[in-house]
Design an enzyme around this catalytic site. Structure first.
Site, short mmCIF file in Angstrom:
data_model
loop_
_atom_site.label_atom_id
_atom_site.label_comp_id
_atom_site.label_asym_id
_atom_site.label_seq_id
_atom_site.Cartn_x
_atom_site.Cartn_y
_atom_site.Cartn_z
N ASP A 53 0.86 -1.19 0.00
CA ASP A 53 0.00 0.00 0.00
C ASP A 53 0.89 1.24 0.00
OD1 ASP A 53 -2.38 -1.40 0.11
OD2 ASP A 53 -2.35 -1.53 2.28
N ASP B 165 -4.58 -3.15 5.02
CA ASP B 165 -5.05 -2.63 6.31
C ASP B 165 -6.56 -2.65 6.46
OD1 ASP B 165 -5.75 -0.63 4.57
OD2 ASP B 165 -4.31 0.84 5.32
N ASP C 218 -9.36 -5.98 2.42
CA ASP C 218 -8.06 -6.54 2.00
C ASP C 218 -7.89 -7.99 2.46
OD1 ASP C 218 -7.11 -4.28 0.71
OD2 ASP C 218 -6.33 -3.39 2.55
#
Length: 1009
Positions: free
Chosen positions: A439, A742, A746
């Protein structure tokens, strides 16, 4: 006038007792307060007026004297209230809000954070912990070690040897042979059991860390993070998407909350939670959508989750893939050892019974018809014990122990490096990672969001500080920022600056609204009523809210906030500062898109606000919030700088052969800018194929996706599904994939990846539970540290395999050749057990605790199918084993004449040289390829300590434990000879590393891991 507080006791006797107490207290208070009126140091409490006398009795003092809390609460009913989802019992208490009052909980401010108040609740209702199933004690590990069949045979042989020895030579002299074997076996078992016991305790400790999650509660009027174990009855817990519900409770307020109760009920459908139809929230379930506040009604063992968890025994014996491969290798080597031991047994038995073996005086040990049964049985037991000991030495039992040690050590050290390992297998798998999908926010960046730009239409606030905005537009912006948020603002009486809680993005927006826009969040909330909420969705990348004014006009607006280009697409006009509306035609849209792209090019996250006024008629018709024909209120640009250490970390990964792919929800221009700042993209590279949007990637054909995926380095405007698709495609190409995540959405990608890495700060509990490792500081540098530790685990195991197989090969060959040729073996059962202890336990401790070095990042990733024993390892171990076998066989057959000593001293020299060879070879095993075997040795104090302890113990074995170890004392020349023989392994190791090896793996032909 005295105001008597509410009496919670229904018994008349208790009421009368309380009245007497209060009357007494009143008289005492009155006399004290009246007396104090003359003292200037105190505030006058007794005030006379023309009509009455007012007596102020300090409530803070009287409360704890006459108030007994929770008397109206039936604790058993309260505990079963949520478990049974009992509306009848809830109605008896008058509903959730009345129950909150009975539990002395303020709906907005929560409970008092005073430690005494918290402890009182713990005493009344229990703590939020549960009884754990008993864990295995030390004796369990010792008993398990005794169950090994070879150990049982050895002890049986020792018992027989003891009985025959005592019968033949008496107790004083006859116990040595058998007793020595018993002592040696017990020593090996004790060391092994202690080691396993300690690692078990360490794994349990780390497991407890996994379950110690943080939750947000409201205490003393402000949100604060506490451990789940510190939640008490009466707490108000703030819940949001992805949170683990920490206790049983009731829904107080919130919006669009859906809960996954499959962990409790087995039903996969998400359950809607609201105040009227279903306010019950069960401990152990997960919030899948929405947010809100919960009143805790029962904790710990009073909940179904607590009772269930207390009956579950944690499995600390999880077998990792590497351990499975090592067990296979151990089995293969064990079979070879068993075969050699059988041959040795047969040869020694045949030689004994054919009269080819002699005692110390040179006489035949067996003469048919003359040797008594006791001597025969004693010799047979000795031969069997020796054969069994060869099996014990041959089987590399230290390999699984080495994995356990290195995993436990690495897990402990990784915790200090901000990484919490949830699954053991992830430690070793990470060392093989070829691709890391990461990310952006908080991982590559600092996660320190700050609004740096605001645009109203096409005018920049940054450029025009004195910009005057129409009051109507200002009011709408205040609503959009202050109400359409999951963050909260707490204004403390003791602090000038307000406390802001929520995600970094929400916190930055609220901070900007308060400081720059002079928004009073509390006033905005009081002036408006929130009718309906659509929480932020990572797929739609927006959040919406229906707001009704509390003024006489009762106007209603729908507000949207989210990704700028997506909100812009929903708008048909925009406000300028005068309050006038401008239609968004083709040209206007292009100019607004240029503003968005300009902010994105400056690495800003661009968020837009929009609204729409609704008529009563349109409110009745719409079931969902309108998302067309909106009016654009403005754009804000949030700056989140790259972490300063990221660029070097990315470069380190490239050098290590690991590809970094950035997957972000930001638009393509922001993603490109951040990727260039972080070094994921190079300005001199072709960026056209390196950057793709999630929608484009999603719409590729499978063939096209597989063709382009290796070249894609950045995916912008991605959804959780795009991330999952990326992981699946990379795995199909044979990549070992690590992915960071997070959010709740996901979870599928984290589970699908070979290594799922969740974020400890911004990560939801759902994401953490789906991951293998939690990055506690959300820092990409910690991801690289995990990669280093993963490689370190793998290479430490390889070092130990090389060391142990050298000992195995040398011991087997020496004993076999000596048995075949001379009918005797130079190493006794006790001596072989001592060697086994050195290599199995102490060797594992020394080599398995090496720390990661920077040169690990110079190597390419280890493939999925690459054998454990590489050609480099075969080269090293065969050279050392050949040297040891050659030297020791020379000593076996020519040692007496070379040193001019008797057989017992010669055997002691062989034993001493063999052990010292292993000690010196332990240094060689530290570096499989590098010639400098002492590099970094000063950092591993445990290695140095173990080598020192082994040397001391070896000196004691040779010089002082003659009867136990069957040795003779050596003079300094003989010690020097032994040390010289062993030290020659260092130059031999240096020379051998100059020999090049082929790339084809020898071990693959033998199926050795």
């Amino acid at each position: 006038m005295v105001i008597i507080g509410k009496d919670y006791c229904n018994k008349n006797a208790q009421k009368r007792l309380q009245l007497v107490f209060r009357a007494t207290y009143f008289v005492v208070s009155l006399s004290k307060k009246a007396a104090s009126t003359s003292a200037l140091a105190f505030r006058p409490i007794l005030q006379r007026t023309q009509s009455y006398v007012a007596i102020d009795i300090d409530p803070s003092n009287s409360h704890h004297l006459d108030h007994e809390p929770f008397l109206d609460v039936d604790k058993s009913v309260l505990a079963d209230l949520v478990k049974d989802k009992n509306f009848d019992d809830l109605s008896k208490y008058g509903g959730t809000k009345k129950l909150a009052a009975i539990l002395e909980t303020d709906e907005k401010n929560g409970i008092s954070g005073d430690q005494g108040s918290i402890q009182k609740r713990v005493d009344e209702f229990g703590s939020n912990t549960y009884k754990k199933a008993p864990v295995k004690g030390f004796m369990s590990f010792l008993v398990e070690a005794f169950k090994d069949s070879t150990i049982i045979i050895l002890l049986l042989c020792a018992a027989l040897s003891l009985s025959f020895g005592i019968k033949q030579h008496g107790l004083k002299e006859g116990w040595y042979d058998g007793g020595s074997i018993v002592v040696a076996v017990v020593l090996v078992l004790a060391v092994s059991a202690i080691s396993n016991f300690k690692q078990s305790r360490q794994f349990l400790q780390l497991s407890n860390e996994n379950s110690n999650i943080e939750v947000e509660v409201v205490r003393d009027g402000r949100r604060q993070h506490i451990s789940i174990f510190h939640v008490v009855v009466g707490d108000i817990v703030f819940l949001k998407t992805g949170d683990h519900i920490p206790a049983d409770g009731l829904f107080l307020d919130g919006h669009s909350m859906k809960v996954d109760e499959s962990s409790m009920t087995g039903e996969s459908d998400q359950v809607e939670i609201d105040e009227t139809e279903n306010p019950f929230l069960l401990s152990g379930t997960k919030v899948m959508d929405g947010y809100g506040h919960m009143l805790v009604t029962s904790v710990g063992m009073k909940t179904t989750w607590g009772q269930m968890m207390s009956s579950i025994t944690q499995n600390v014996n999880e077998q990792t893939p590497l351990q499975a491969r090592l067990n296979k290798l151990t089995s293969y080597i064990g079979k070879v050892g068993l075969f050699v031991a059988f041959l040795v047994l047969m040869v020694l038995m045949i030689r004994y019974f054919t009269g080819h073996t002699f005692d110390e005086s040179g006489k035949k040990e067996f003469i048919k018809g003359q040797t008594n049964a006791n001597h025969i049985m004693n010799a047979a037991v000795r031969i069997i014990a020796l054969a069994v000991t060869i099996v014990v030495v041959a089987i590399p039992e230290g390999l699984p122990l080495a994995v356990t040690l290195t995993l436990a050590y690495s897990m402990k050290r990784m915790m200090a490096d901000h990484s919490l390992v949830r699954r053991l297998s992830a430690c070793e798998t990470m060392g093989s990672a070829t691709t890391i999908c990461t990310d952006k926010t908080g991982t590559l960046t600092l996660n320190q969001m700050q609004v740096t730009e605001f645009w109203l239409g096409k005018e920049s606030w940054k450029e025009k500080k004195s910009l005057e905005i129409s009051p109507d537009v200002t009011e709408l912006i205040k609503q959009g920022v202050g109400l359409n948020t999951a963050g909260e603002v707490h204004v403390s009486s003791t602090s000038v600056c307000p406390e802001i809680s929520g995600s970094p993005t929400e916190s930055a927006l609220l901070s900007w609204a308060i400081s720059d826009m002079q928004v009073n969040i509390q006033q905005v909330k009081h002036a408006n009523e929130i009718v309906h909420v659509e929480p932020f969705n990572s797929e739609k990348k927006r959040s919406g809210m229906l707001v009704r004014s509390n003024s006489s006009t009762r106007t209603t607006h729908v507000h949207w906030k989210g990704a700028a280009e997506m909100i812009l697409a929903m708008c048909s006009n925009y406000y300028v500062r005068s309050g006038m509306l401008i239609d968004i035609d083709g040209e206007e849209k292009k100019q607004l898109e240029t503003i968005i792209q300009g902010m994105a090019g400056r690495s800003l996250r661009c968020i837009a606000f929009a609204c729409k006024r609704l008529t009563e008629e349109s409110q009745l018709k719409c079931q969902h919030l309108p998302d067309t024909g909106l009016t654009l209120l403005g754009f804000v640009g949030l700056k989140d700088p790259c972490r300063p250490e990221v660029k070097a970390a990315v470069e380190s990964c490239r050098k290590a052969g690991v590809s970094i792919k950035m997957i972000t929800g930001d638009n393509i221009f922001t993603a490109r800018s951040i990727a260039l700042d972080c070094g994921i993209l190079k300005s001199n590279e072709d960026l056209n194929n390196a950057i793709v949007e999630g929608a484009t990637f999603r719409n590729y054909s499978p063939e096209e996706r597989m063709e382009k995926i290796d070249g894609i380095l950045v995916m912008a405007r991605s959804t959780p599904f795009d991330k999952l698709l990326m992981v699946q495609s990379l795995k199909q190409k044979g990549q070992v994939v690590a992915v960071t995540g997070d959010g709740t959405n996901d979870a599928p990608a984290l589970k699908e990846a070979d290594i799922g890495l969740s974020m400890g700060i911004q990560g939801t509990e759902v994401a953490k539970e789906s991951s293998d490792i939690v990055i506690l500081d959300d820092n990409f540098n910690s991801v690289i540290t995990v990669l280093k530790w993963g490689r370190c685990v793998y290479y430490n195991i390889q070092k130990f395999i090389q060391f142990q197989l050298t000992v195995n090969v040398a011991a087997l060959v020496i004993n076999f050749v000596a048995a075949i040729s001379s009918g005797e073996v130079p190493l006794t059962a006790v001596q072989l057990l001592w060697v086994n202890l050195i290599m199995d336990t102490l060797g594992a401790l020394a080599l398995a605790t090496e720390q990661p070095t920077d040169d690990l990042m110079d190597k390419k990733p280890v493939g999925r199918s690459e054998p454990l024993i590489t050609n480099i390892m075969w080269r090293n171990l065969m050279a050392q084993a050949l040297y040891q076998v050659t030297v020791l066989l020379v000593l076996q057959f020519r040692g007496s004449s070379i040193f001019g000593v008797n057989k017992k001293v010669k055997d002691t020299i062989i034993f001493n040289s063999f052990v010292l060879c292993q000690l010196f070879n332990e240094f060689n095993a530290r570096k499989l390829e590098r010639k400098n075997i002492f590099e970094g040795i000063q950092k591993n104090k445990l290695f140095i300590g173990i080598v020192g302890i082994t040397v001391v113990l070896q000196v004691i074995m040779v010089e002082f434990l003659h009867r136990f170890a069957n040795t003779e004392r050596l003079n300094w020349e003989q010690w020097l000879a032994c040390i010289t023989i062993a030290a020659l392994s260092w130059p031999i190791g240096w020379l051998v590393k100059c020999i090049p090896v082929s790339r084809e793996y020898l071990s693959s032909h033998f199926n050795l891991g």
